[in-house]
Design a protein around this motif. Structure first.
Motif, PDB file in Angstrom:
ATOM      1  N   ILE A 246       0.856  -1.185   0.000  1.00 18.58           N
ATOM      2  CA  ILE A 246       0.000   0.000   0.000  1.00 18.58           C
ATOM      3  C   ILE A 246       0.893   1.236   0.000  1.00 18.58           C
ATOM      4  N   GLU A 247       1.014   1.855  -1.182  1.00 25.10           N
ATOM      5  CA  GLU A 247       1.905   2.994  -1.358  1.00 25.10           C
ATOM      6  C   GLU A 247       1.210   4.190  -2.004  1.00 25.10           C
ATOM      7  N   ASP A 248       0.223   3.913  -2.858  1.00 28.65           N
ATOM      8  CA  ASP A 248      -0.408   4.999  -3.606  1.00 28.65           C
ATOM      9  C   ASP A 248      -1.838   4.602  -3.955  1.00 28.65           C
ATOM     10  N   ILE A 249      -2.450   5.398  -4.823  1.00 29.71           N
ATOM     11  CA  ILE A 249      -3.859   5.241  -5.140  1.00 29.71           C
ATOM     12  C   ILE A 249      -4.174   3.936  -5.863  1.00 29.71           C
ATOM     13  N   HIS A 250      -3.162   3.227  -6.371  1.00 26.36           N
ATOM     14  CA  HIS A 250      -3.399   1.948  -7.035  1.00 26.36           C
ATOM     15  C   HIS A 250      -3.984   0.906  -6.085  1.00 26.36           C
ATOM     16  N   VAL A 251      -3.926   1.156  -4.798  1.00 28.86           N
ATOM     17  CA  VAL A 251      -4.487   0.206  -3.846  1.00 28.86           C
ATOM     18  C   VAL A 251      -5.992   0.058  -4.039  1.00 28.86           C
ATOM     19  N   ILE A 252      -6.674   1.113  -4.495  1.00 30.18           N
ATOM     20  CA  ILE A 252      -8.142   1.055  -4.601  1.00 30.18           C
ATOM     21  C   ILE A 252      -8.592   0.071  -5.683  1.00 30.18           C
ATOM     22  N   PRO A 253      -8.134   0.187  -6.946  1.00 34.85           N
ATOM     23  CA  PRO A 253      -8.534  -0.841  -7.923  1.00 34.85           C
ATOM     24  C   PRO A 253      -7.956  -2.216  -7.595  1.00 34.85           C
ATOM     25  N   ARG A 310      -6.474   9.331   2.479  1.00 34.26           N
ATOM     26  CA  ARG A 310      -5.211  10.089   2.462  1.00 34.26           C
ATOM     27  C   ARG A 310      -4.479   9.882   1.138  1.00 34.26           C
ATOM     28  N   LEU A 311      -4.426   8.645   0.669  1.00 35.52           N
ATOM     29  CA  LEU A 311      -3.753   8.367  -0.595  1.00 35.52           C
ATOM     30  C   LEU A 311      -4.479   9.011  -1.771  1.00 35.52           C
ATOM     31  N   ALA A 312      -5.797   9.068  -1.705  1.00 36.72           N
ATOM     32  CA  ALA A 312      -6.561   9.733  -2.766  1.00 36.72           C
ATOM     33  C   ALA A 312      -6.278  11.239  -2.775  1.00 36.72           C
ATOM     34  N   GLN A 313      -6.171  11.842  -1.608  1.00 36.01           N
ATOM     35  CA  GLN A 313      -5.864  13.256  -1.527  1.00 36.01           C
ATOM     36  C   GLN A 313      -4.460  13.549  -2.049  1.00 36.01           C
ATOM     37  N   GLU A 314      -3.503  12.649  -1.731  1.00 37.09           N
ATOM     38  CA  GLU A 314      -2.142  12.822  -2.231  1.00 37.09           C
ATOM     39  C   GLU A 314      -2.121  12.728  -3.755  1.00 37.09           C
ATOM     40  N   ALA A 315      -2.925  11.814  -4.314  1.00 37.61           N
ATOM     41  CA  ALA A 315      -2.974  11.667  -5.766  1.00 37.61           C
ATOM     42  C   ALA A 315      -3.562  12.920  -6.408  1.00 37.61           C
ATOM     43  N   ARG A 317      -3.392  15.984  -5.246  1.00 33.28           N
ATOM     44  CA  ARG A 317      -2.400  17.067  -5.182  1.00 33.28           C
ATOM     45  C   ARG A 317      -1.324  16.888  -6.235  1.00 33.28           C
ATOM     46  N   GLU A 318      -0.932  15.638  -6.461  1.00 32.30           N
ATOM     47  CA  GLU A 318       0.122  15.387  -7.436  1.00 32.30           C
ATOM     48  C   GLU A 318      -0.406  15.474  -8.858  1.00 32.30           C
ATOM     49  N   GLY A 319      -1.731  15.245  -9.016  1.00 30.29           N
ATOM     50  CA  GLY A 319      -2.314  15.273 -10.356  1.00 30.29           C
ATOM     51  C   GLY A 319      -2.593  16.666 -10.847  1.00 30.29           C
TER      52      GLY A 319
END
Length: 319
Positions: A246-253, A310-315, A317-319
């Protein structure tokens, strides 16, 4: 699903054929062939057995489960013509193990210590026996100790532990042995729609048990340490372990993809462990998926939900 196809043009009965009442992956005809092979294999050893849907009982009352043997036949790509040979070999090894002297009596203690491993099993497997020392990892899964013998794996009950140094010392040795197992096979799966996970597989009966050292396994396989949020993990059957750091938004799919992968891998498997997906964090396992009427559902608790947000929010911001 069409007709099963096997080597040299041999065909299995199609899914439209009437199914076996216990092993749905067999047609009724295949199930009858399988059980006839079981009866004949026992008879070759002078044993008359009463056959039930999923087990056999000999005239002394010993019960022999048939689930793993049936799954082995089902997955053997050489086809039904070799089922009698496969069954005969399995029954011979089983009876030789049961009727012969115990490895605890014939092997030196230092040999036994080199063969002991922790094994993750369905809790129901040990709840019926003298395994008071067994450690529950999460509801439905337990850790026990086992000997990896040349022809079989022997679960160690309470009585077997003291002569080998007791539960604590023996488990420490078992974990050391597990740590030294080679990674036999690894595949990084990328479905192209955001689903990403790693599959570790091997002939070892203790491949799925590597979840006990998941942080070390992740580092070994990916070359990167596991982060504080842990990983998604699944152990469909004894020869496979699946994980997603679990590192980034890829965890959701990957949640849904891994849940379906685990459920499919568990179905009809030899040595099934669990059809579920779990959240591993700090060595603790939390079950995330459920199976009901063939449908997989995933539910995340408050803690994991906070991680995902939190990971979705980070994505974002980076997007």
């Amino acid at each position: 699903m069409g007709v099963f196809r096997w080597g040299r043009g041999e065909r299995r009965d199609g899914r439209a054929a009437p199914r076996d009442t216990a092993f749905e992956f067999f047609s009724a005809t295949e199930g009858a062939l399988f059980r006839r092979s079981v009866r004949e294999a026992f008879a070759e050893h002078g044993l008359e057995v009463t056959l039930y849907a999923e087990h056999a009982v000999d005239d002394t009352g010993r019960e022999f489960g048939l689930n793993n043997l049936a799954a082995s036949c089902h997955h053997d790509e050489r086809g039904v013509r070799l089922w009698p040979q496969l069954v005969r070999r399995h029954i011979s090894v089983l009876l030789r193990t049961l009727d012969g002297p115990s490895a605890l009596e014939t092997m030196a203690p230092e040999q036994l210590l080199g063969r002991v491993y922790p094994r993750v099993v369905e809790s129901a497997l040990v709840e019926r026996g003298p395994f008071d020392y067994a450690r529950q990892l999460t509801p439905g899964l337990s850790e026990v100790l086992a000997l990896d013998l040349p022809e079989s794996v022997m679960l160690l009950n309470d009585e077997a532990l003291d002569p080998l140094g007791g539960a604590a010392a023996l488990r420490a040795q078992a974990v050391r042995n597990l740590r030294e197992l080679p990674v036999e096979g690894h595949e990084a799966v990328d479905q192209g729609d955001g689903q990403r996970f790693h599959v570790v597989m091997g002939d070892s009966f203790f491949t799925a048990s590597r979840v006990l050292l998941l942080d070390e396994l992740v580092q070994r396989v990916t070359g990167r340490p596991l982060g504080p949020d842990g990983a998604l993990v699944a152990m469909p059957f004894r020869h496979q372990l699946v994980f997603h750091p679990i590192e980034d938004i890829h965890v959701i799919p990957s949640l849904g993809g891994m849940a379906r992968y685990a459920a499919a891998g568990h179905e009809d498997a030899v040595g099934p462990v669990s059809p579920h997906i779990y959240w591993w964090r700090g060595g603790l396992l939390t079950q995330l998926s459920e199976m009901a009427e063939g449908t997989v559902t995933v539910t995340v608790g408050v803690d994991l939900q906070q991680v995902l947000e939190r990971l979705a929010q980070e994505a974002d911001r980076e997007g």
